[in-house]
Motif scaffolding. Structure first.
Motif, PDB file in Angstrom:
ATOM      1  N   PRO A   1       5.201  22.054 -22.877  1.00 17.16           N
ATOM      2  CA  PRO A   1       4.414  20.810 -22.915  1.00 17.16           C
ATOM      3  C   PRO A   1       2.940  21.054 -23.235  1.00 17.16           C
ATOM      4  O   PRO A   1       2.327  20.294 -23.977  1.00 17.16           O
ATOM      5  N   GLY A   2       2.372  22.118 -22.655  1.00 17.88           N
ATOM      6  CA  GLY A   2       0.968  22.418 -22.923  1.00 17.88           C
ATOM      7  C   GLY A   2       0.733  22.769 -24.371  1.00 17.88           C
ATOM      8  O   GLY A   2      -0.253  22.357 -24.986  1.00 17.88           O
ATOM      9  N   ARG A   3       1.657  23.539 -24.959  1.00 20.23           N
ATOM     10  CA  ARG A   3       1.554  23.932 -26.348  1.00 20.23           C
ATOM     11  C   ARG A   3       1.662  22.723 -27.268  1.00 20.23           C
ATOM     12  O   ARG A   3       0.934  22.575 -28.244  1.00 20.23           O
TER      13      ARG A   3
ATOM     14  N   LEU B   1      -0.810  18.681 -30.810  1.00 22.18           N
ATOM     15  CA  LEU B   1      -0.966  17.269 -31.143  1.00 22.18           C
ATOM     16  C   LEU B   1      -2.431  16.867 -31.202  1.00 22.18           C
ATOM     17  O   LEU B   1      -2.884  16.239 -32.156  1.00 22.18           O
ATOM     18  N   LEU B   2      -3.194  17.254 -30.184  1.00 23.69           N
ATOM     19  CA  LEU B   2      -4.598  16.860 -30.142  1.00 23.69           C
ATOM     20  C   LEU B   2      -5.417  17.585 -31.201  1.00 23.69           C
ATOM     21  O   LEU B   2      -6.388  17.042 -31.727  1.00 23.69           O
TER      22      LEU B   2
ATOM     23  N   LEU C   1      -4.948  16.131 -21.967  1.00 31.39           N
ATOM     24  CA  LEU C   1      -5.918  17.190 -21.685  1.00 31.39           C
ATOM     25  C   LEU C   1      -5.663  17.817 -20.321  1.00 31.39           C
ATOM     26  O   LEU C   1      -5.750  19.042 -20.152  1.00 31.39           O
ATOM     27  N   ASP C   2      -5.354  16.983 -19.319  1.00 31.53           N
ATOM     28  CA  ASP C   2      -5.028  17.504 -17.992  1.00 31.53           C
ATOM     29  C   ASP C   2      -3.787  18.375 -18.044  1.00 31.53           C
ATOM     30  O   ASP C   2      -3.698  19.407 -17.361  1.00 31.53           O
ATOM     31  N   LEU C   3      -2.817  17.967 -18.861  1.00 33.43           N
ATOM     32  CA  LEU C   3      -1.583  18.742 -18.981  1.00 33.43           C
ATOM     33  C   LEU C   3      -1.887  20.132 -19.555  1.00 33.43           C
ATOM     34  O   LEU C   3      -1.347  21.136 -19.085  1.00 33.43           O
ATOM     35  N   ILE C   4      -2.757  20.194 -20.552  1.00 32.45           N
ATOM     36  CA  ILE C   4      -3.139  21.483 -21.126  1.00 32.45           C
ATOM     37  C   ILE C   4      -3.856  22.344 -20.098  1.00 32.45           C
ATOM     38  O   ILE C   4      -3.563  23.531 -19.939  1.00 32.45           O
TER      39      ILE C   4
ATOM     40  N   GLU D   1      -2.676  25.951 -18.439  1.00 27.03           N
ATOM     41  CA  GLU D   1      -3.490  27.175 -18.474  1.00 27.03           C
ATOM     42  C   GLU D   1      -3.659  27.754 -17.076  1.00 27.03           C
ATOM     43  O   GLU D   1      -3.596  28.966 -16.873  1.00 27.03           O
ATOM     44  N   LEU D   2      -3.868  26.896 -16.076  1.00 23.69           N
ATOM     45  CA  LEU D   2      -4.059  27.349 -14.709  1.00 23.69           C
ATOM     46  C   LEU D   2      -2.812  28.023 -14.175  1.00 23.69           C
ATOM     47  O   LEU D   2      -2.880  29.023 -13.450  1.00 23.69           O
ATOM     48  N   ARG D   3      -1.640  27.496 -14.542  1.00 28.33           N
ATOM     49  CA  ARG D   3      -0.374  28.095 -14.064  1.00 28.33           C
ATOM     50  C   ARG D   3      -0.182  29.484 -14.645  1.00 28.33           C
ATOM     51  O   ARG D   3       0.490  30.332 -14.079  1.00 28.33           O
TER      52      ARG D   3
END
Length: 234
Positions: free
Chosen positions: A155-157, A162-163, A224-227, A231-233
């Motif tokens: 999902p982050g990728r 997309l953005l 943006l929060d999802l990205i 990254e944090l995970r």
């Protein structure tokens, strides 16, 4: 060429980022050698490997830069929207076009011969400054994409891809993109089924909407929060 057409072309060129600091009389001289070209959706302006002889400035519509792999998978490099230009890297380095330019919505473009653009670029240092700055941004994005492919979850990728492709996404809180799920999945480095499942979840959550090949971002902050969380995970 009629003076009215020269005026219309030069006035449009003056609004583009690359020619903003170039005096209008200089652009009027260049405009005498330009033409307006209109194309239907699905038209290929040039293919990767074609000789680079023209610069393109998009007045209306959308054009997608992409690279084909094995004739079946196309990876999106960038989506161009009105006011954008493309073809400059190949023209300025005397190389072949590095990707394929596909019209994704009926478009109107100003087409400038290679020699005319080079004469403008070498005599106006601000043009070279803009091109260099944007090339650095592309290299930075490419490096970030490599990092994302290794460390972000699916999902982050997909959200980052997309953005990054969204015209004006850095300035606007929403945006629209003409793209197929298969192209978006290939650009994010995942299977189409995986991308379709993720997009379906985002659509249900109200983050995006899709309709006939169009994808609109409705809630940029959530993506943006999802990205960031991805990254944090990692």
């Amino acid at each position: 060429m009629e003076q009215a057409k020269i005026g219309a072309i030069s006035s449009f060129l003056k609004t583009t980022n690359i020619f903003r600091e170039v005096p209008l009389p200089v652009l009027e001289e260049a405009a005498e050698h330009c033409r307006i070209s209109r194309h239907k959706r699905g038209t290929i302006l040039y293919r990767k490997g074609d000789p680079a002889s023209l610069m393109y400035f998009l007045q209306q519509g959308y054009v997608m830069e992409q690279v084909y792999y094995r004739e079946s998978v196309d990876v999106i490099i960038k989506v161009k929207c009105p006011g954008d230009y493309f073809g400059e890297t190949a023209v300025m380095t005397d190389m072949e076009y590095l990707n394929t330019a596909l019209v994704t919505e009926d478009s109107s473009l100003v087409v400038m011969p290679k020699g005319v653009f080079l004469q403008l670029a070498w005599s106006n240092h601000t043009i070279c400054q803009v091109v260099i700055r944007e090339l650095v941004e592309r290299l930075t994005n490419s490096a970030q994409n490599m990092v994302n492919s290794m460390y972000l979850d699916a999902p982050g990728r997909l959200a980052f891809t997309l953005l990054n492709l969204m015209p004006g996404a850095g300035q606007a809180r929403s945006g629209e993109l003409r793209v197929t799920q298969s192209s978006l999945a290939a650009s994010a480095g995942m299977a189409r089924q995986t991308a379709a499942a993720i997009l379906g979840e985002w659509r249900k959550a109200g983050w995006i909407s899709t309709d006939r090949g169009r994808l609109s971002v409705l809630d940029l902050d959530c993506l943006l929060d999802l990205i960031m969380n991805s990254e944090l995970r990692c």
